[in-house]
Design a protein around this motif. Sequence first.
Motif, short mmCIF file in Angstrom:
data_model
loop_
_atom_site.label_atom_id
_atom_site.label_comp_id
_atom_site.label_asym_id
_atom_site.label_seq_id
_atom_site.Cartn_x
_atom_site.Cartn_y
_atom_site.Cartn_z
N TYR A 67 0.82 -1.21 0.00
CA TYR A 67 0.00 0.00 0.00
C TYR A 67 0.86 1.26 0.00
O TYR A 67 0.45 2.30 -0.53
CB TYR A 67 -0.93 0.01 1.21
CG TYR A 67 -2.03 -1.01 1.14
CD1 TYR A 67 -3.06 -0.88 0.21
CD2 TYR A 67 -2.06 -2.10 2.00
CE1 TYR A 67 -4.08 -1.81 0.13
CE2 TYR A 67 -3.07 -3.05 1.94
CZ TYR A 67 -4.08 -2.89 1.00
OH TYR A 67 -5.08 -3.83 0.92
N GLU A 68 2.05 1.18 0.59
CA GLU A 68 2.93 2.35 0.66
C GLU A 68 3.36 2.81 -0.73
O GLU A 68 3.76 3.97 -0.90
CB GLU A 68 4.16 2.04 1.51
CG GLU A 68 3.88 1.86 2.99
CD GLU A 68 3.34 0.47 3.32
OE1 GLU A 68 3.26 -0.36 2.38
OE2 GLU A 68 2.99 0.23 4.49
N GLN A 69 3.30 1.93 -1.72
CA GLN A 69 3.73 2.32 -3.07
C GLN A 69 2.82 3.38 -3.68
O GLN A 69 3.22 4.08 -4.60
CB GLN A 69 3.76 1.08 -3.98
CG GLN A 69 4.91 0.13 -3.65
CD GLN A 69 4.86 -1.11 -4.51
OE1 GLN A 69 4.13 -2.05 -4.23
NE2 GLN A 69 5.65 -1.12 -5.57
N ASP A 70 1.61 3.51 -3.18
CA ASP A 70 0.69 4.52 -3.71
C ASP A 70 1.14 5.93 -3.37
O ASP A 70 0.74 6.89 -4.03
CB ASP A 70 -0.72 4.30 -3.18
CG ASP A 70 -1.41 3.12 -3.86
OD1 ASP A 70 -1.11 2.87 -5.03
OD2 ASP A 70 -2.22 2.45 -3.19
N ILE A 71 1.94 6.09 -2.31
CA ILE A 71 2.37 7.43 -1.89
C ILE A 71 3.88 7.59 -1.97
O ILE A 71 4.43 8.59 -1.49
CB ILE A 71 1.89 7.74 -0.45
CG1 ILE A 71 2.43 6.72 0.55
CG2 ILE A 71 0.38 7.80 -0.39
CD1 ILE A 71 2.12 7.07 2.00
N ASP A 72 4.59 6.64 -2.55
CA ASP A 72 6.03 6.78 -2.73
C ASP A 72 6.33 7.91 -3.70
O ASP A 72 5.61 8.13 -4.68
CB ASP A 72 6.64 5.48 -3.27
CG ASP A 72 6.84 4.44 -2.17
OD1 ASP A 72 6.76 4.84 -0.99
OD2 ASP A 72 7.08 3.27 -2.49
N LEU A 73 7.42 8.63 -3.44
CA LEU A 73 7.84 9.69 -4.35
C LEU A 73 8.33 9.12 -5.68
O LEU A 73 8.18 9.76 -6.72
CB LEU A 73 8.95 10.53 -3.70
CG LEU A 73 8.53 11.42 -2.53
CD1 LEU A 73 9.74 12.12 -1.94
CD2 LEU A 73 7.50 12.45 -2.97
N ARG A 98 8.36 5.72 -8.34
CA ARG A 98 7.58 4.53 -8.66
C ARG A 98 8.36 3.25 -8.39
O ARG A 98 7.81 2.29 -7.86
CB ARG A 98 7.15 4.57 -10.13
CG ARG A 98 6.17 3.49 -10.52
CD ARG A 98 5.72 3.61 -11.95
NE ARG A 98 6.81 3.40 -12.89
CZ ARG A 98 6.66 3.27 -14.21
NH1 ARG A 98 5.45 3.41 -14.74
NH2 ARG A 98 7.69 3.07 -14.98
N ASN A 148 4.82 16.30 -1.59
CA ASN A 148 4.27 15.87 -0.30
C ASN A 148 2.93 16.52 -0.03
O ASN A 148 2.05 15.89 0.58
CB ASN A 148 5.27 16.20 0.81
CG ASN A 148 6.40 15.20 0.89
OD1 ASN A 148 6.24 14.09 1.40
ND2 ASN A 148 7.56 15.57 0.37
N ARG A 205 0.29 14.58 -1.88
CA ARG A 205 0.01 13.26 -1.30
C ARG A 205 -0.83 13.37 -0.03
O ARG A 205 -1.35 12.37 0.46
CB ARG A 205 1.32 12.54 -0.95
CG ARG A 205 2.19 12.23 -2.16
CD ARG A 205 3.35 11.35 -1.77
NE ARG A 205 4.16 11.93 -0.71
CZ ARG A 205 5.07 11.27 0.00
NH1 ARG A 205 5.28 9.98 -0.23
NH2 ARG A 205 5.77 11.87 0.93
N SER A 206 -0.97 14.58 0.50
CA SER A 206 -1.69 14.79 1.76
C SER A 206 -3.18 14.96 1.49
O SER A 206 -3.62 15.13 0.35
CB SER A 206 -1.14 16.04 2.45
OG SER A 206 -1.48 17.20 1.71
N ARG A 255 -5.30 16.16 -2.00
CA ARG A 255 -6.43 15.40 -2.55
C ARG A 255 -7.67 16.28 -2.64
O ARG A 255 -8.46 16.16 -3.60
CB ARG A 255 -6.72 14.18 -1.66
CG ARG A 255 -5.56 13.23 -1.48
CD ARG A 255 -5.17 12.56 -2.77
NE ARG A 255 -4.13 11.57 -2.57
CZ ARG A 255 -3.52 10.91 -3.54
NH1 ARG A 255 -3.85 11.14 -4.79
NH2 ARG A 255 -2.57 10.03 -3.27
#
Length: 358
Positions: free
Chosen positions: A9-15, A17, A188, A191-192, A196
Amino acid sequence: MRFFFKTRYEQDIDLFRDNVDRFWYGLLLAILLAMPFLVEQFWLGEIANVFILAIVGIGLMLLTGFTGQVSLGHAAFLGIGAYTHAILLHLGLPMIVTIPAATLLSALIGAVIGFPALRLTGIYLAIATLAFAFIIEQILIRWESVTGGFAGFAVDRPELFGIGIVDDIPFYYFCLGAVILAVLAALNLLRSPTGRAFIAIRDSEIAAQSMGVNLARYKTLAFAISAGFTGFGGTLFAHRIGYLAPDAFGILLSIQLLLMVVVGGLGSIHGAIYGAIFVGALPQIIAILRDYLPENVARQPGLEPGLFGLILVFFILFEPLGIYGRWLKVKLYFSLFPLYKKATFKRQKTYTKSERFR
């Protein structure tokens, strides 16, 4: 063709890819760090100018590309940041104080302007921000005791830890660090939950409001953050031009900034950077082309603004996704070759919001 699968799930918000992206961005950073040893002094200054434009472009992209609020007045925020920074430097304050102060003041004024403009959209919002730019320009002209009026004033040359920060190589590295900081802050932010909410407002204000997004709060916040980024870029822009005068922050500069985000590609941080490269290189290209044009054409004073407008119209008509959108199409073409479908790369018809209800 390279396939990419998400397993966390962390890959969705990684800086980044994947490791391939990390490698290419790391290589780009290494090249930029070595640039002072690879190019001449003139080109080093031009690259630093692109960095400054990229910071301003990121600020405008957050407002226009990600929140859907059009602005033709960002040259005013650039001027506010530049003048505030230069005036505080002249009063003897250090750069570590003047830059945050100029950024904060620009953000506060952006919030003040954003709140009354909440009920405006589209062309009406653009006209309101354009009027704000004219007001700021007149303030810079009339407030002679502080800004110097039409005569302007020279920007002081500060030092940071005993190093002349506006010298060629230190200024280049300072601008490079500033644009990296701006990119990381923008990524960042997006991503917050705030980012969104910005995107939700851009896509549909009614849907965003039905999901609990406070339109007044987030639109005002978008103006404030965008103005803060632009004011931060203005502090560097002041040292780039070296001498501040009101005519440096006129309507032409606002059009150039809008051209930057539209040509680069709305809705993308990459687009802001590509647009900065394009706008930064275009005056040099025009200067070279003047040598090959007929004399009566090359001497026309409105040649550069006319070309800016013409390029903006062509991109809106034929490549609405901008340079970054075209780059994505090129990558997709080669990743699918030779199994691509011709219809995939046809320009899709776009509609305005009013036309979607027909």
